[in-house]
Motif scaffolding. Sequence first.
Motif, PDB file in Angstrom:
ATOM      1  N   ALA A   1      59.935  39.059  69.146  1.00 45.47           N
ATOM      2  CA  ALA A   1      58.997  38.213  68.397  1.00 45.47           C
ATOM      3  C   ALA A   1      58.273  39.015  67.326  1.00 45.47           C
ATOM      4  CB  ALA A   1      57.994  37.574  69.362  1.00 45.47           C
ATOM      5  N   VAL A   2      57.903  40.275  67.616  1.00 42.55           N
ATOM      6  CA  VAL A   2      57.242  41.126  66.630  1.00 42.55           C
ATOM      7  C   VAL A   2      58.170  41.404  65.460  1.00 42.55           C
ATOM      8  CG1 VAL A   2      56.308  43.431  66.228  1.00 42.55           C
ATOM      9  CG2 VAL A   2      55.627  42.131  68.265  1.00 42.55           C
TER      10      VAL A   2
ATOM     11  N   PHE B   1      51.328  41.391  71.958  1.00 42.50           N
ATOM     12  CA  PHE B   1      52.042  40.958  70.758  1.00 42.50           C
ATOM     13  C   PHE B   1      51.227  41.267  69.494  1.00 42.50           C
ATOM     14  CE2 PHE B   1      52.464  37.516  67.612  1.00 42.50           C
ATOM     15  CZ  PHE B   1      53.778  37.734  67.210  1.00 42.50           C
ATOM     16  N   VAL B   2      49.924  40.955  69.487  1.00 39.82           N
ATOM     17  CA  VAL B   2      49.076  41.211  68.312  1.00 39.82           C
ATOM     18  C   VAL B   2      48.989  42.701  68.035  1.00 39.82           C
ATOM     19  CG1 VAL B   2      46.723  41.011  67.399  1.00 39.82           C
ATOM     20  CG2 VAL B   2      47.778  39.069  68.597  1.00 39.82           C
ATOM     21  N   GLU B   3      48.826  43.511  69.068  1.00 40.37           N
ATOM     22  CA  GLU B   3      48.704  44.952  68.871  1.00 40.37           C
ATOM     23  C   GLU B   3      50.010  45.533  68.333  1.00 40.37           C
ATOM     24  OE1 GLU B   3      47.539  46.423  72.639  1.00 40.37           O
ATOM     25  OE2 GLU B   3      45.487  45.625  72.537  1.00 40.37           O
TER      26      GLU B   3
ATOM     27  N   ARG C   1      46.044  37.133  63.068  1.00 38.63           N
ATOM     28  CA  ARG C   1      45.455  36.122  63.917  1.00 38.63           C
ATOM     29  C   ARG C   1      46.546  35.147  64.370  1.00 38.63           C
ATOM     30  NH1 ARG C   1      39.790  34.632  60.652  1.00 38.63           N
ATOM     31  NH2 ARG C   1      39.176  36.813  60.224  1.00 38.63           N
ATOM     32  N   LEU C   2      46.264  34.502  65.495  1.00 35.52           N
ATOM     33  CA  LEU C   2      47.208  33.533  66.046  1.00 35.52           C
ATOM     34  C   LEU C   2      46.698  32.132  65.812  1.00 35.52           C
ATOM     35  CD1 LEU C   2      48.116  35.204  69.462  1.00 35.52           C
ATOM     36  CD2 LEU C   2      49.388  35.285  67.320  1.00 35.52           C
ATOM     37  N   ASN C   3      47.621  31.190  65.703  1.00 32.88           N
ATOM     38  CA  ASN C   3      47.266  29.800  65.491  1.00 32.88           C
ATOM     39  C   ASN C   3      46.452  29.278  66.673  1.00 32.88           C
ATOM     40  OD1 ASN C   3      47.176  27.405  64.114  1.00 32.88           O
ATOM     41  ND2 ASN C   3      49.094  26.637  65.019  1.00 32.88           N
ATOM     42  N   GLU C   4      45.594  28.296  66.407  1.00 25.11           N
ATOM     43  CA  GLU C   4      44.798  27.708  67.472  1.00 25.11           C
ATOM     44  C   GLU C   4      45.709  26.998  68.469  1.00 25.11           C
ATOM     45  OE1 GLU C   4      41.716  28.104  67.999  1.00 25.11           O
ATOM     46  OE2 GLU C   4      41.203  29.138  66.129  1.00 25.11           O
ATOM     47  N   PRO C   5      45.357  26.983  69.754  1.00 25.86           N
ATOM     48  CA  PRO C   5      46.190  26.296  70.751  1.00 25.86           C
ATOM     49  C   PRO C   5      46.311  24.823  70.434  1.00 25.86           C
ATOM     50  CG  PRO C   5      44.573  27.732  71.808  1.00 25.86           C
ATOM     51  CD  PRO C   5      44.211  27.686  70.358  1.00 25.86           C
ATOM     52  N   GLY C   6      47.447  24.252  70.744  1.00 23.22           N
ATOM     53  CA  GLY C   6      47.702  22.836  70.505  1.00 23.22           C
ATOM     54  C   GLY C   6      48.652  22.598  69.370  1.00 23.22           C
ATOM     55  N   GLY C   7      48.771  23.516  68.431  1.00 25.77           N
ATOM     56  CA  GLY C   7      49.685  23.352  67.318  1.00 25.77           C
ATOM     57  C   GLY C   7      50.936  24.165  67.531  1.00 25.77           C
TER      58      GLY C   7
END
Length: 446
Positions: free
Chosen positions: A43-44, A95-97, A110-116
């Motif tokens: 994924a990275v 994953f972010v690190e 940053r990651l997308n807000e949950p739900g999308g």
Amino acid sequence: MRRAIDTLFGRLVVIVIGMLVLSHVAWFAIIRFERDNVQTRFAVEEAVFLVEAVRQHIANTPDQPLPPRVRVVALASPDVPRQPDEDMPPPLQRFVEDLKDRLPDGTDVRLNEPGGPPSVWVHGAKDSGWIVVPVQPLRPPRSRDRMLVWLALIFSTAVLAALFGAWQLQYPLRSLAQAVGRFGRGQPTPPVPERGPRELRQLTHGFNQMVREVSQTESDRAVMLAGVAHDLKTPLARLRLRAEMMDDEKMRDGVVRDVDSMAHIVDQFLVFAHDRPDGSEPVPVDEQCERIARAYRAVSPGAQPIRLKLEAGPSFALPAATLDRMLSNLLDNAHAYGAPPVVIETRREAKGWVLSVSDHGKGIAPDDLIKASRPFVRLDPARGGSGHSGLGLAIVERLARRVGGECEIGNRAEGGLQVAMTFPFDIATQPVEERRSGPQHEERVL
């Protein structure tokens, strides 16, 4: 009570299954951990590739539209997600690190807000806005983990193969143990096939050689003893005939008694030297005990009373000749050295049929019990002149073992000697040919 865990095969099964369970659980944990790491790295790499592709697209062809789900958002847009918090799940934190490590220093991720739809927002020092690219879910929902199915299949196959290997390993050892048991009971012991590992083959070869040498020694001793006893019968017969012709009645009776004692010893020698299995038909032990007791009483009217306690029933049967010899020797021994009454008892126990003969005499000293069944051993020196050769109990033990039983000699708590013989339940069901080749409550006084 026998337990499966007490056998070699049972313990091998426990060890094999335990090791397989431990190894499969460890491999399953390692594979799951490595799969998560591989999924995170993939994924990275995918996100880094998409971010670089968007940057190249903006720099080279800004007028061309971007692919679906890939977009550039202004820095002041209200859709920009907030900074990731510390409560983020460990896989997402990793994953972010990892993504920050692959991008230039100072890049905000940053990651997308949950739900999308899952996506990552990236803003570098030289970027004019937020680059939004899709990412694969790190842990996609699954109705069933196929790895568990494959693990169960591999584990079952490995267990079956290991059990087959354990059975192949212990089978020669079990055959050897059975042969040792037959040899210890004095039964004919055919050579054991030499199979298995090298050490087991060497052990089996040594056992077969020992059996051959012991059997040859026993055969030579039996032939010698039988020959001597047989050759003595003719001189004894002539000696008795001459004794009957003596004029002195007192001397004649003394010589006849001595000749009869010698003849009895010779007969004991012949019985002890007889080394072939009994091929006679089996008879019910309870009925035969009654007949022998009546015959013994008829022949010796002044003998001690015999008490019968027969509880085995008609299912308990032994070869007729073997049973007659054992009871005759035990009754002779009890009447010669014991005290009345003599008790013949049969019963059924958990381990097999039991036939015992006991008296109410003084018994045998505890230190001499171990020597009681040895051949040519007289525990009382005064018994030597009574026509006894020290073979009575030895013959009984040999006959009992020859038909698959065990003989135990001991003193009763109430006083007196008891000889108890235990036979397996299937002894009477063995065909006559197999025995030739190998191995209701009632109490009254007669």
